[in-house]
Design a protein around this motif. Sequence first.
Motif, mmCIF file in Angstrom:
data_model
loop_
_atom_site.group_PDB
_atom_site.id
_atom_site.type_symbol
_atom_site.label_atom_id
_atom_site.label_comp_id
_atom_site.label_asym_id
_atom_site.label_seq_id
_atom_site.Cartn_x
_atom_site.Cartn_y
_atom_site.Cartn_z
ATOM 1 N N THR A 124 44.459 27.645 41.386
ATOM 2 C CA THR A 124 43.785 28.447 42.407
ATOM 3 C C THR A 124 44.529 29.743 42.669
ATOM 4 O O THR A 124 43.926 30.817 42.747
ATOM 5 C CB THR A 124 43.637 27.635 43.709
ATOM 6 N N VAL A 125 45.844 29.657 42.799
ATOM 7 C CA VAL A 125 46.648 30.858 43.023
ATOM 8 C C VAL A 125 46.560 31.795 41.825
ATOM 9 O O VAL A 125 46.363 33.006 41.975
ATOM 10 C CB VAL A 125 48.115 30.471 43.331
ATOM 11 N N THR A 126 46.673 31.253 40.622
ATOM 12 C CA THR A 126 46.609 32.075 39.411
ATOM 13 C C THR A 126 45.239 32.713 39.253
ATOM 14 O O THR A 126 45.126 33.904 38.940
ATOM 15 C CB THR A 126 46.933 31.230 38.168
ATOM 16 N N PHE A 127 44.183 31.946 39.477
ATOM 17 C CA PHE A 127 42.833 32.492 39.352
ATOM 18 C C PHE A 127 42.582 33.566 40.404
ATOM 19 O O PHE A 127 41.961 34.599 40.107
ATOM 20 C CB PHE A 127 41.791 31.382 39.460
ATOM 21 N N GLY A 128 43.053 33.344 41.614
ATOM 22 C CA GLY A 128 42.931 34.365 42.661
ATOM 23 C C GLY A 128 43.643 35.649 42.283
ATOM 24 O O GLY A 128 43.141 36.753 42.514
ATOM 25 N N TYR A 129 44.824 35.513 41.687
ATOM 26 C CA TYR A 129 45.578 36.684 41.250
ATOM 27 C C TYR A 129 44.849 37.422 40.126
ATOM 28 O O TYR A 129 44.793 38.658 40.118
ATOM 29 C CB TYR A 129 46.976 36.260 40.792
ATOM 30 N N ILE A 130 44.254 36.683 39.198
ATOM 31 C CA ILE A 130 43.495 37.307 38.108
ATOM 32 C C ILE A 130 42.284 38.052 38.662
ATOM 33 O O ILE A 130 41.991 39.178 38.245
ATOM 34 C CB ILE A 130 43.076 36.252 37.067
ATOM 35 N N ILE A 131 41.582 37.457 39.614
ATOM 36 C CA ILE A 131 40.430 38.121 40.239
ATOM 37 C C ILE A 131 40.879 39.395 40.954
ATOM 38 O O ILE A 131 40.232 40.438 40.841
ATOM 39 C CB ILE A 131 39.727 37.165 41.234
ATOM 40 N N TRP A 132 42.003 39.319 41.663
ATOM 41 C CA TRP A 132 42.528 40.485 42.367
ATOM 42 C C TRP A 132 42.879 41.598 41.374
ATOM 43 O O TRP A 132 42.566 42.767 41.609
ATOM 44 C CB TRP A 132 43.749 40.085 43.197
ATOM 45 N N LEU A 133 43.522 41.241 40.263
ATOM 46 C CA LEU A 133 43.851 42.240 39.242
ATOM 47 C C LEU A 133 42.597 42.853 38.640
ATOM 48 O O LEU A 133 42.536 44.062 38.390
ATOM 49 C CB LEU A 133 44.697 41.624 38.125
ATOM 50 N N PHE A 134 41.582 42.038 38.395
ATOM 51 C CA PHE A 134 40.335 42.532 37.827
ATOM 52 C C PHE A 134 39.665 43.515 38.779
ATOM 53 O O PHE A 134 39.245 44.598 38.371
ATOM 54 C CB PHE A 134 39.396 41.370 37.508
ATOM 55 N N LEU A 135 39.571 43.153 40.054
ATOM 56 C CA LEU A 135 38.929 44.033 41.021
ATOM 57 C C LEU A 135 39.730 45.316 41.228
ATOM 58 O O LEU A 135 39.153 46.381 41.446
ATOM 59 C CB LEU A 135 38.734 43.301 42.351
ATOM 60 N N LYS A 136 41.046 45.211 41.146
ATOM 61 C CA LYS A 136 41.904 46.384 41.323
ATOM 62 C C LYS A 136 41.793 47.331 40.129
ATOM 63 O O LYS A 136 41.888 48.549 40.291
ATOM 64 C CB LYS A 136 43.351 45.928 41.504
ATOM 65 N N SER A 137 41.579 46.779 38.951
ATOM 66 C CA SER A 137 41.599 47.601 37.743
ATOM 67 C C SER A 137 40.216 48.029 37.259
ATOM 68 O O SER A 137 40.112 48.607 36.185
ATOM 69 C CB SER A 137 42.310 46.855 36.617
ATOM 70 N N ILE A 138 39.167 47.753 38.023
ATOM 71 C CA ILE A 138 37.826 48.162 37.606
ATOM 72 C C ILE A 138 37.797 49.683 37.503
ATOM 73 O O ILE A 138 38.195 50.389 38.420
ATOM 74 C CB ILE A 138 36.746 47.665 38.589
ATOM 75 N N ASN A 139 37.351 50.141 36.389
ATOM 76 C CA ASN A 139 37.216 51.571 36.169
ATOM 77 C C ASN A 139 36.024 52.057 36.987
ATOM 78 O O ASN A 139 34.894 51.647 36.755
ATOM 79 C CB ASN A 139 37.004 51.842 34.679
ATOM 80 N N LYS A 140 36.277 52.906 37.965
ATOM 81 C CA LYS A 140 35.217 53.367 38.874
ATOM 82 C C LYS A 140 34.137 54.161 38.135
ATOM 83 O O LYS A 140 33.034 54.301 38.623
ATOM 84 C CB LYS A 140 35.826 54.237 39.977
ATOM 85 N N THR A 141 34.443 54.663 36.953
ATOM 86 C CA THR A 141 33.456 55.406 36.176
ATOM 87 C C THR A 141 32.269 54.517 35.823
ATOM 88 O O THR A 141 31.132 54.987 35.763
ATOM 89 C CB THR A 141 34.096 55.948 34.885
ATOM 90 N N TYR A 142 32.522 53.219 35.601
ATOM 91 C CA TYR A 142 31.437 52.299 35.254
ATOM 92 C C TYR A 142 30.422 52.196 36.375
ATOM 93 O O TYR A 142 29.241 52.031 36.137
ATOM 94 C CB TYR A 142 31.974 50.906 34.956
ATOM 95 N N LEU A 143 30.886 52.270 37.598
ATOM 96 C CA LEU A 143 29.983 52.096 38.728
ATOM 97 C C LEU A 143 29.060 53.295 38.913
ATOM 98 O O LEU A 143 28.002 53.175 39.516
ATOM 99 C CB LEU A 143 30.789 51.832 39.997
ATOM 100 N N TYR A 144 29.445 54.439 38.380
ATOM 101 C CA TYR A 144 28.586 55.620 38.457
ATOM 102 C C TYR A 144 27.498 55.601 37.385
ATOM 103 O O TYR A 144 26.489 56.255 37.519
ATOM 104 C CB TYR A 144 29.415 56.901 38.322
ATOM 105 N N HIS A 145 27.721 54.885 36.335
ATOM 106 C CA HIS A 145 26.759 54.783 35.240
ATOM 107 C C HIS A 145 26.306 53.336 35.140
ATOM 108 O O HIS A 145 26.974 52.500 34.557
ATOM 109 C CB HIS A 145 27.389 55.225 33.913
ATOM 110 N N TYR A 146 25.162 53.041 35.700
ATOM 111 C CA TYR A 146 24.670 51.668 35.826
ATOM 112 C C TYR A 146 24.597 50.945 34.493
ATOM 113 O O TYR A 146 25.025 49.805 34.373
ATOM 114 C CB TYR A 146 23.292 51.691 36.497
#
Length: 127
Positions: free
Chosen positions: A14-36
Amino acid sequence: MLHDKTIFSVSMFTVTFGYIIWLFLKSINKTYLYHYKYSVPYLLGGVVSGISILGIAAAIILDGISGEIFFVLFGLGFMLFSYAESNLDKHIHDADSYKKHRKEMLYFLKYSLLLAIVMFLKNILHQ
């Protein structure tokens, strides 16, 4: 009844998976969100990879579950990541990065297909 080893394994997962999710959300390239059209495979790759990580952990914790399919899904999730990144690179005219991500995408696709074929043959031969 849960044993101490099972409780420890589940809590560490649970701790490891939470950390992976946090890293994924932190590292999302914001450029992707501008181009659907580029964000859909990118986020879908994250969902597929996340589900496969949960499945791999469940297969490790619970001995009765076969987890090979989750390794295939994990490879396909990363293939979707590479696909989205290569398409975005093509869109912003970065030829070198486009070629690199296309090569990664094909690598993950070949890995997943090879693993799926091996699993299929294993199931056929053991019946």
